[in-house]
Design an enzyme around this catalytic site. Sequence first.
Site, PDB file in Angstrom:
ATOM      1  N   ASP A   1      48.563  17.906  78.115  1.00  0.00           N
ATOM      2  CA  ASP A   1      48.084  18.926  77.180  1.00  0.00           C
ATOM      3  C   ASP A   1      47.556  20.179  77.886  1.00  0.00           C
ATOM      4  O   ASP A   1      47.172  21.152  77.225  1.00  0.00           O
ATOM      5  CB  ASP A   1      46.991  18.351  76.259  1.00  0.00           C
TER       6      ASP A   1
ATOM      7  N   ARG B   1      59.197  11.639  69.520  1.00  0.00           N
ATOM      8  CA  ARG B   1      57.862  11.018  69.497  1.00  0.00           C
ATOM      9  C   ARG B   1      57.963   9.659  68.812  1.00  0.00           C
ATOM     10  O   ARG B   1      57.555   9.498  67.663  1.00  0.00           O
ATOM     11  CB  ARG B   1      56.843  11.915  68.773  1.00  0.00           C
ATOM     12  N   PRO B   2      58.507   8.653  69.505  1.00  0.00           N
ATOM     13  CA  PRO B   2      58.680   7.346  68.864  1.00  0.00           C
ATOM     14  C   PRO B   2      57.347   6.654  68.603  1.00  0.00           C
ATOM     15  O   PRO B   2      56.328   7.011  69.208  1.00  0.00           O
ATOM     16  CB  PRO B   2      59.498   6.567  69.900  1.00  0.00           C
TER      17      PRO B   2
ATOM     18  N   CYS C   1      59.068  16.132  67.354  1.00  0.00           N
ATOM     19  CA  CYS C   1      58.474  17.450  67.246  1.00  0.00           C
ATOM     20  C   CYS C   1      58.921  18.255  68.438  1.00  0.00           C
ATOM     21  O   CYS C   1      59.647  17.760  69.288  1.00  0.00           O
ATOM     22  CB  CYS C   1      56.961  17.380  67.101  1.00  0.00           C
TER      23      CYS C   1
ATOM     24  N   ARG D   1      45.921  24.724  64.583  1.00  0.00           N
ATOM     25  CA  ARG D   1      45.957  23.264  64.482  1.00  0.00           C
ATOM     26  C   ARG D   1      44.954  22.626  65.436  1.00  0.00           C
ATOM     27  O   ARG D   1      44.433  21.550  65.155  1.00  0.00           O
ATOM     28  CB  ARG D   1      47.356  22.746  64.868  1.00  0.00           C
TER      29      ARG D   1
ATOM     30  N   LYS E   1      39.517  17.409  69.101  1.00  0.00           N
ATOM     31  CA  LYS E   1      40.505  17.159  68.028  1.00  0.00           C
ATOM     32  C   LYS E   1      41.070  15.746  68.144  1.00  0.00           C
ATOM     33  O   LYS E   1      41.143  15.016  67.156  1.00  0.00           O
ATOM     34  CB  LYS E   1      41.649  18.180  68.147  1.00  0.00           C
ATOM     35  N   ASN E   2      41.452  15.366  69.356  1.00  0.00           N
ATOM     36  CA  ASN E   2      42.165  14.093  69.501  1.00  0.00           C
ATOM     37  C   ASN E   2      41.240  12.870  69.434  1.00  0.00           C
ATOM     38  O   ASN E   2      41.715  11.740  69.377  1.00  0.00           O
ATOM     39  CB  ASN E   2      43.010  14.097  70.783  1.00  0.00           C
TER      40      ASN E   2
ATOM     41  N   ILE F   1      54.973  13.011  81.038  1.00  0.00           N
ATOM     42  CA  ILE F   1      54.669  12.364  79.760  1.00  0.00           C
ATOM     43  C   ILE F   1      55.672  12.791  78.687  1.00  0.00           C
ATOM     44  O   ILE F   1      56.237  11.956  77.988  1.00  0.00           O
ATOM     45  CB  ILE F   1      53.230  12.715  79.275  1.00  0.00           C
TER      46      ILE F   1
ATOM     47  N   LEU G   1      55.989   1.469  70.179  1.00  0.00           N
ATOM     48  CA  LEU G   1      54.933   0.669  70.818  1.00  0.00           C
ATOM     49  C   LEU G   1      53.830   0.317  69.809  1.00  0.00           C
ATOM     50  O   LEU G   1      53.276  -0.785  69.845  1.00  0.00           O
ATOM     51  CB  LEU G   1      54.345   1.420  72.022  1.00  0.00           C
TER      52      LEU G   1
ATOM     53  N   ARG H   1      51.757  14.831  63.041  1.00  0.00           N
ATOM     54  CA  ARG H   1      52.252  13.581  63.593  1.00  0.00           C
ATOM     55  C   ARG H   1      51.133  12.542  63.736  1.00  0.00           C
ATOM     56  O   ARG H   1      51.350  11.345  63.573  1.00  0.00           O
ATOM     57  CB  ARG H   1      52.895  13.866  64.946  1.00  0.00           C
TER      58      ARG H   1
HETATM   59  N1  EPU Z   1      55.686   6.761  73.448  1.00  0.00           N
HETATM   60  C1  EPU Z   1      56.677   5.830  73.248  1.00  0.00           C
HETATM   61  N2  EPU Z   1      56.547   4.949  72.200  1.00  0.00           N
HETATM   62  C2  EPU Z   1      55.464   4.955  71.387  1.00  0.00           C
HETATM   63  C3  EPU Z   1      54.436   5.889  71.598  1.00  0.00           C
HETATM   64  C4  EPU Z   1      54.574   6.790  72.651  1.00  0.00           C
HETATM   65  O1  EPU Z   1      57.663   5.797  73.974  1.00  0.00           O
HETATM   66  O2  EPU Z   1      55.399   4.109  70.473  1.00  0.00           O
HETATM   67  C5  EPU Z   1      55.800   7.708  74.569  1.00  0.00           C
HETATM   68  C6  EPU Z   1      55.733   9.162  74.117  1.00  0.00           C
HETATM   69  O3  EPU Z   1      57.006   9.631  73.688  1.00  0.00           O
HETATM   70  C7  EPU Z   1      55.238   9.841  75.372  1.00  0.00           C
HETATM   71  C8  EPU Z   1      54.254   8.824  75.947  1.00  0.00           C
HETATM   72  O4  EPU Z   1      54.643   7.562  75.383  1.00  0.00           O
HETATM   73  O5  EPU Z   1      56.299  10.014  76.268  1.00  0.00           O
HETATM   74  C9  EPU Z   1      52.799   9.075  75.639  1.00  0.00           C
HETATM   75  O6  EPU Z   1      52.646   9.331  74.244  1.00  0.00           O
HETATM   76  P1  EPU Z   1      51.328   8.948  73.458  1.00  0.00           P
HETATM   77  O7  EPU Z   1      51.644   7.886  72.472  1.00  0.00           O
HETATM   78  O8  EPU Z   1      50.216   8.685  74.416  1.00  0.00           O
HETATM   79  O9  EPU Z   1      51.045  10.282  72.651  1.00  0.00           O
HETATM   80  P2  EPU Z   1      50.256  10.351  71.282  1.00  0.00           P
HETATM   81  O10 EPU Z   1      49.246   9.282  71.250  1.00  0.00           O
HETATM   82  O11 EPU Z   1      51.207  10.452  70.163  1.00  0.00           O
HETATM   83  C10 EPU Z   1      48.287  11.853  72.089  1.00  0.00           C
HETATM   84  C11 EPU Z   1      47.767  13.220  71.784  1.00  0.00           C
HETATM   85  C12 EPU Z   1      48.729  14.283  72.330  1.00  0.00           C
HETATM   86  C13 EPU Z   1      48.848  14.064  73.834  1.00  0.00           C
HETATM   87  C14 EPU Z   1      49.334  12.643  74.109  1.00  0.00           C
HETATM   88  C15 EPU Z   1      49.409  12.316  75.591  1.00  0.00           C
HETATM   89  C16 EPU Z   1      46.562  12.897  69.726  1.00  0.00           C
HETATM   90  C17 EPU Z   1      46.434  13.187  68.286  1.00  0.00           C
HETATM   91  N3  EPU Z   1      47.623  13.385  70.344  1.00  0.00           N
HETATM   92  O12 EPU Z   1      49.545  11.766  71.411  1.00  0.00           O
HETATM   93  O13 EPU Z   1      48.095  15.527  72.096  1.00  0.00           O
HETATM   94  O14 EPU Z   1      49.779  14.986  74.366  1.00  0.00           O
HETATM   95  O15 EPU Z   1      48.440  11.695  73.500  1.00  0.00           O
HETATM   96  O16 EPU Z   1      48.180  12.476  76.197  1.00  0.00           O
HETATM   97  O17 EPU Z   1      45.699  12.269  70.311  1.00  0.00           O
HETATM   98  C18 EPU Z   1      47.993  17.837  71.725  1.00  0.00           C
HETATM   99  O18 EPU Z   1      46.781  17.710  71.473  1.00  0.00           O
HETATM  100  O19 EPU Z   1      48.532  18.963  71.891  1.00  0.00           O
HETATM  101  C19 EPU Z   1      48.833  16.646  71.826  1.00  0.00           C
HETATM  102  C20 EPU Z   1      50.159  16.693  71.710  1.00  0.00           C
END
Ligand code: EPU
Length: 420
Positions: free
Chosen positions: A306, A120-121, A115, A398, A22-23, A328, A124, A91
């Site tokens: 995850d 979930r900022p 969420c 999902r 999925k990701n 995380i 970055l 998201r």
């Molecule tokens: N973060 C920030 N600022 C940002 C982006 C992220 O502070 O601009 C923080 C987040 O709040 C978190 C950490 O950085 O504490 C890591 O977040 P990341 O950005 O890596 O998460 P993501 O890319 O939004 C993906 C997966 C998630 C998985 C995370 C961590 C997808 C679609 N989603 O999310 O998957 O938990 O990486 O590995 O790829 C799931 O599949 O259930 C799921 C939530």
Amino acid sequence: MDKIRIHGGHPLSGSIKISGSKNSALPILAATLLTREPCTIHRVPDLSDTNYMVQILTHLGAQVERASGTVSVTADKVESLAPYDVVRKMRASVCVLGPLLGRCKEATVSMPGGCIIGDRPIDLHLKGFEALGAAVRVEGGNVKVFAPRLRGAVINLRGKFGPTVLGTDNVMMAAALTEGTTVIEGAAQEPEVVDLANFLNKMGAKIEGAGTRRVIIEGVAELHGAEHDIIPDRIEAGTFLVAGAICGKGITVERVEPGHVEAVTNALGNCGFRIESSAHSITVSSNGQTSPLELVTDPYPGFPTDMQAQMCALLSTNDGISVITENIFPQRYMHIAELKRMGAQMQLEGATAVIQGVDRLFGAPVMASDLRASAALVLAGLKAEGVTEVSRVYHIDRGYERLDEKLSELGAHIERVKGT
Ligand code: EPU
């Protein structure tokens, strides 16, 4: 709303094929917006999240066809506006920002909210776009990024909680069509980032270093169509391995990359399960004894957040006291209260869960709160005595393709009860 009903205590055996990730699929589908030419993506899992992404692409003007795991996208013309109605359901919609900015030099996407797994900022992601020369405005619930011209830059994307997966993806996609060379420091190393970089390179991008902390992108003027197979879903594989550990006589997951799930297989080995891996399959079995575990979630190649909820379910009946720390998403523990209703003994101390293994769990009506928490409740239900009913199954749909059917093929007594 549908429910999943499980009659617990039936041993699992046999083998199961893992679906596409999925990701990986979500950002790769978004990346098809970077070219006018047709792209064909195979092994796209049939999930509500990938359906949402198809809807978003269609809304943005792409022509999308989907047939048994293959999605064909032609984004001859694209709009650069993705409104709230279209993106609010998922998201990960935020990953259209990078390709739209790269291709149209502007993008307006409704800002994702928080969420259940925490704040979930996207600061970055935005920092990365600004470094490439884009201006960023947040107004009326939308984030708008625009730049008459983008140029390569050196960007550090590491935040307070480590690297960002979708942030790395977004900047990589925008930078693929940006003049000059972009260097992402503190990049996410997840296999899904590598899969996206491989797809972009097939489209004509020049990306090196994906899978390491430094990714170098030499911008090109144009990308072309490409064909790609999505990698196996390492979190689905991990979830089935935990299912096998929790109540298996020995189950095999097939069509998996063992290297991608090493943190999970190591953890299972360390708490008493036998693991045998071959090129593309892994077998898990019990040797009758379990031990407690100390586990910390970390960015790849660390133990994945995850899989944290699923491990809580497993460790709830392992002997001794186990400790899990979530690095995380420190608030990602909604499953704990539900597992306790099934007889688990666990306590939260900040971002750490202390789990006292119990002899048995008992079936109960429980409520899914997010995707991985729901998987944890299903796993606990497989182990529990009696009947467990997991409501809000849409969370499972999902991110797991036919979870109930696949578990049933392994011998679980599980059924989907249609909502009225
Ligand atoms: N973060 C920030 N600022 C940002 C982006 C992220 O502070 O601009 C923080 C987040 O709040 C978190 C950490 O950085 O504490 C890591 O977040 P990341 O950005 O890596 O998460 P993501 O890319 O939004 C993906 C997966 C998630 C998985 C995370 C961590 C997808 C679609 N989603 O999310 O998957 O938990 O990486 O590995 O790829 C799931 O599949 O259930 C799921 C939530």
